[in-house]
Design a protein around this motif. Structure first.
Motif, PDB file in Angstrom:
ATOM      1  N   UNK A 190       0.825  -1.208   0.000  1.00 24.76           N
ATOM      2  CA  UNK A 190       0.000   0.000   0.000  1.00 24.76           C
ATOM      3  C   UNK A 190       0.858   1.257   0.000  1.00 24.76           C
ATOM      4  N   UNK A 191       0.289   2.318  -0.542  1.00 23.93           N
ATOM      5  CA  UNK A 191       0.949   3.625  -0.567  1.00 23.93           C
ATOM      6  C   UNK A 191       0.055   4.623   0.158  1.00 23.93           C
ATOM      7  N   UNK A 192       0.687   5.568   0.872  1.00 27.14           N
ATOM      8  CA  UNK A 192      -0.041   6.562   1.654  1.00 27.14           C
ATOM      9  C   UNK A 192       0.524   7.948   1.357  1.00 27.14           C
ATOM     10  N   UNK A 193      -0.368   8.894   1.141  1.00 27.48           N
ATOM     11  CA  UNK A 193       0.023  10.288   0.915  1.00 27.48           C
ATOM     12  C   UNK A 193      -0.076  11.026   2.244  1.00 27.48           C
ATOM     13  N   UNK A 194       1.054  11.590   2.681  1.00 24.76           N
ATOM     14  CA  UNK A 194       1.145  12.135   4.035  1.00 24.76           C
ATOM     15  C   UNK A 194       1.759  13.531   3.999  1.00 24.76           C
ATOM     16  N   UNK A 195       1.208  14.493   4.758  1.00 19.99           N
ATOM     17  CA  UNK A 195       1.844  15.811   4.849  1.00 19.99           C
ATOM     18  C   UNK A 195       3.272  15.688   5.372  1.00 19.99           C
ATOM     19  N   UNK A 196       4.187  16.443   4.772  1.00 18.77           N
ATOM     20  CA  UNK A 196       5.594  16.391   5.182  1.00 18.77           C
ATOM     21  C   UNK A 196       5.723  16.652   6.678  1.00 18.77           C
ATOM     22  N   UNK A 197       4.971  17.623   7.180  1.00 18.34           N
ATOM     23  CA  UNK A 197       5.074  18.008   8.594  1.00 18.34           C
ATOM     24  C   UNK A 197       4.648  16.881   9.530  1.00 18.34           C
ATOM     25  N   UNK A 198       3.894  15.896   9.008  1.00 17.63           N
ATOM     26  CA  UNK A 198       3.395  14.812   9.859  1.00 17.63           C
ATOM     27  C   UNK A 198       4.019  13.467   9.509  1.00 17.63           C
ATOM     28  N   UNK A 199       5.024  13.472   8.638  1.00 16.33           N
ATOM     29  CA  UNK A 199       5.575  12.203   8.167  1.00 16.33           C
ATOM     30  C   UNK A 199       6.252  11.421   9.300  1.00 16.33           C
ATOM     31  N   UNK A 200       6.944  12.115  10.187  1.00 11.21           N
ATOM     32  CA  UNK A 200       7.577  11.435  11.306  1.00 11.21           C
ATOM     33  C   UNK A 200       6.555  10.796  12.225  1.00 11.21           C
ATOM     34  N   UNK A 201       5.496  11.544  12.559  1.00  8.01           N
ATOM     35  CA  UNK A 201       4.435  11.012  13.418  1.00  8.01           C
ATOM     36  C   UNK A 201       3.721   9.853  12.728  1.00  8.01           C
ATOM     37  N   UNK A 202       3.575   9.938  11.407  1.00  7.44           N
ATOM     38  CA  UNK A 202       2.925   8.873  10.654  1.00  7.44           C
ATOM     39  C   UNK A 202       3.732   7.574  10.763  1.00  7.44           C
ATOM     40  N   UNK A 203       5.041   7.663  10.578  1.00  3.12           N
ATOM     41  CA  UNK A 203       5.881   6.474  10.659  1.00  3.12           C
ATOM     42  C   UNK A 203       5.835   5.860  12.063  1.00  3.12           C
ATOM     43  N   UNK A 204       5.843   6.710  13.071  1.00  2.00           N
ATOM     44  CA  UNK A 204       5.764   6.195  14.445  1.00  2.00           C
ATOM     45  C   UNK A 204       4.434   5.489  14.684  1.00  2.00           C
ATOM     46  N   UNK A 205       3.353   6.063  14.168  1.00  2.00           N
ATOM     47  CA  UNK A 205       2.032   5.459  14.340  1.00  2.00           C
ATOM     48  C   UNK A 205       1.938   4.117  13.615  1.00  2.00           C
ATOM     49  N   UNK A 206       2.525   4.034  12.428  1.00  2.00           N
ATOM     50  CA  UNK A 206       2.513   2.770  11.682  1.00  2.00           C
ATOM     51  C   UNK A 206       3.247   1.689  12.464  1.00  2.00           C
ATOM     52  N   UNK A 207       4.416   2.027  13.001  1.00  2.00           N
ATOM     53  CA  UNK A 207       5.180   1.041  13.778  1.00  2.00           C
ATOM     54  C   UNK A 207       4.382   0.571  14.988  1.00  2.00           C
ATOM     55  N   UNK A 208       3.678   1.492  15.624  1.00  2.00           N
ATOM     56  CA  UNK A 208       2.894   1.123  16.798  1.00  2.00           C
ATOM     57  C   UNK A 208       1.737   0.199  16.420  1.00  2.00           C
ATOM     58  N   UNK A 209       1.058   0.515  15.318  1.00  2.00           N
ATOM     59  CA  UNK A 209      -0.113  -0.267  14.915  1.00  2.00           C
ATOM     60  C   UNK A 209       0.259  -1.633  14.345  1.00  2.00           C
ATOM     61  N   UNK A 210       1.521  -1.793  13.932  1.00  2.00           N
ATOM     62  CA  UNK A 210       1.953  -3.083  13.391  1.00  2.00           C
ATOM     63  C   UNK A 210       2.854  -3.842  14.365  1.00  2.00           C
ATOM     64  N   UNK A 211       2.972  -3.334  15.570  1.00  2.48           N
ATOM     65  CA  UNK A 211       3.920  -3.891  16.543  1.00  2.48           C
ATOM     66  C   UNK A 211       3.611  -5.350  16.876  1.00  2.48           C
ATOM     67  N   UNK A 212       2.332  -5.693  16.974  1.00  2.00           N
ATOM     68  CA  UNK A 212       1.952  -7.037  17.403  1.00  2.00           C
ATOM     69  C   UNK A 212       1.849  -8.034  16.251  1.00  2.00           C
ATOM     70  N   UNK A 213       2.081  -7.587  15.023  1.00  2.00           N
ATOM     71  CA  UNK A 213       1.913  -8.485  13.879  1.00  2.00           C
ATOM     72  C   UNK A 213       2.970  -9.587  13.856  1.00  2.00           C
ATOM     73  N   UNK A 214       4.157  -9.294  14.348  1.00  2.00           N
ATOM     74  CA  UNK A 214       5.233 -10.292  14.295  1.00  2.00           C
ATOM     75  C   UNK A 214       4.877 -11.532  15.095  1.00  2.00           C
ATOM     76  N   UNK A 215       4.073 -11.379  16.139  1.00  3.52           N
ATOM     77  CA  UNK A 215       3.699 -12.529  16.959  1.00  3.52           C
ATOM     78  C   UNK A 215       2.831 -13.511  16.190  1.00  3.52           C
ATOM     79  N   UNK A 216       2.199 -13.085  15.117  1.00  2.00           N
ATOM     80  CA  UNK A 216       1.389 -13.980  14.293  1.00  2.00           C
ATOM     81  C   UNK A 216       2.073 -14.259  12.956  1.00  2.00           C
ATOM     82  N   UNK A 217       3.394 -13.994  12.900  1.00  2.00           N
ATOM     83  CA  UNK A 217       4.167 -14.358  11.731  1.00  2.00           C
ATOM     84  C   UNK A 217       4.143 -13.365  10.588  1.00  2.00           C
ATOM     85  N   UNK A 218       3.689 -12.138  10.832  1.00  2.00           N
ATOM     86  CA  UNK A 218       3.616 -11.128   9.774  1.00  2.00           C
ATOM     87  C   UNK A 218       4.792 -10.163   9.907  1.00  2.00           C
ATOM     88  N   UNK A 219       5.475  -9.929   8.805  1.00  2.00           N
ATOM     89  CA  UNK A 219       6.618  -9.017   8.771  1.00  2.00           C
ATOM     90  C   UNK A 219       6.223  -7.715   8.097  1.00  2.00           C
TER      91      UNK A 219
END
Length: 233
Positions: A190-219
């Motif tokens: 997937x691709x996401x269009x993100x304001x430059x000013x919020x790109x850092x916060x966006x990346x942090x939010x993505x990492x947080x929302x995908x944090x538990x995926x590794x426990x079910x075998x998702x990378x």
């Protein structure tokens, strides 16, 4: 504008052509002997020829990633003169302005989710089987786990995509031309269009929302920031 020699192989320095108020096209002169119609027809059949030129094209685009708005053009977009560049922009000005407004002050981020099917099968395949009946039972278990895990993984990927889409200005799922690693299945590209000013916060939010995926075998693989390649068509 300072001279920039980085560009298409065999071409001259990059130049900026004014094509409207506060609107510029970045161009480069290339020899017809290297990029004429017949040469391109042959070259496009050869990935070893296309590859370095595609990388050079992408590097030029990324040089201007900090511009207020950036509209990437396709590889091998060729004009016979600077005047033809201006004419092209004039003829498509309304659409170009609309696209520039859409991507102004924004960058693209990419997210890929894959599931390791090989690892899941390995867990069920131990210890070694001792009879034909045990082999058939083990095979049945593997198939059942494959189906269950695939269904659960697709559901998890769908939920992640919907959740992350709410954080972006725009988003789209892509039909990826790339393959997942051997033994893995691609769940999401997937691709996401993100304001430059919020790109850092966006990346942090993505990492947080995908944090538990590794426990079910998702990378998870998060890339960017990129020019808005997927949002300018």
């Amino acid at each position: 504008m300072r001279r920039i020699s980085q560009g298409m192989l065999g071409g001259g320095d990059l130049r900026a052509i004014e094509v409207g108020e506060h609107l510029w096209a970045i161009v480069q002169s290339v020899p017809e002997a290297a990029y004429g119609e017949a040469v391109l027809a042959r070259g496009l059949q050869n990935l070893d020829w296309v590859g370095p030129r595609a990388i050079a094209h992408e590097r030029v685009i990324e040089l201007f990633l900090s511009a207020p708005a950036l509209l990437p053009m396709h590889l091998f977009t060729l004009f016979t003169s600077d005047d033809r560049v201006v004419q092209h922009v004039e003829s498509d000005r309304a659409r170009i302005r609309r696209l520039l407004k859409r991507v102004e002050g924004k960058v693209e981020g990419g997210l890929r989710l894959t599931v390791d099917e090989k690892a899941a099968r390995a867990k069920v395949s131990r210890p070694p089987v001792r009879s034909g009946a045990e082999f058939l039972a083990r095979k049945r278990d593997v198939l059942g786990i494959d189906r269950t895990r695939a269904r659960e993984a697709r559901g998890a990927a769908d939920r992640v995509y919907k959740s992350i889409s709410r954080l972006a200005t725009a988003s789209q799922r892509r039909t990826s031309l790339e393959r997942a690693a051997p033994g893995s299945r691609l769940l999401l590209d997937a691709a996401f269009l993100v304001p430059v000013a919020k790109s850092g916060a966006f990346r942090s939010a993505v990492r947080q929302k995908t944090r538990d995926l590794r426990t079910v075998g998702i990378t998870m693989s998060l890339t960017g920031p990129w020019p808005a390649y997927n949002f300018v068509e």
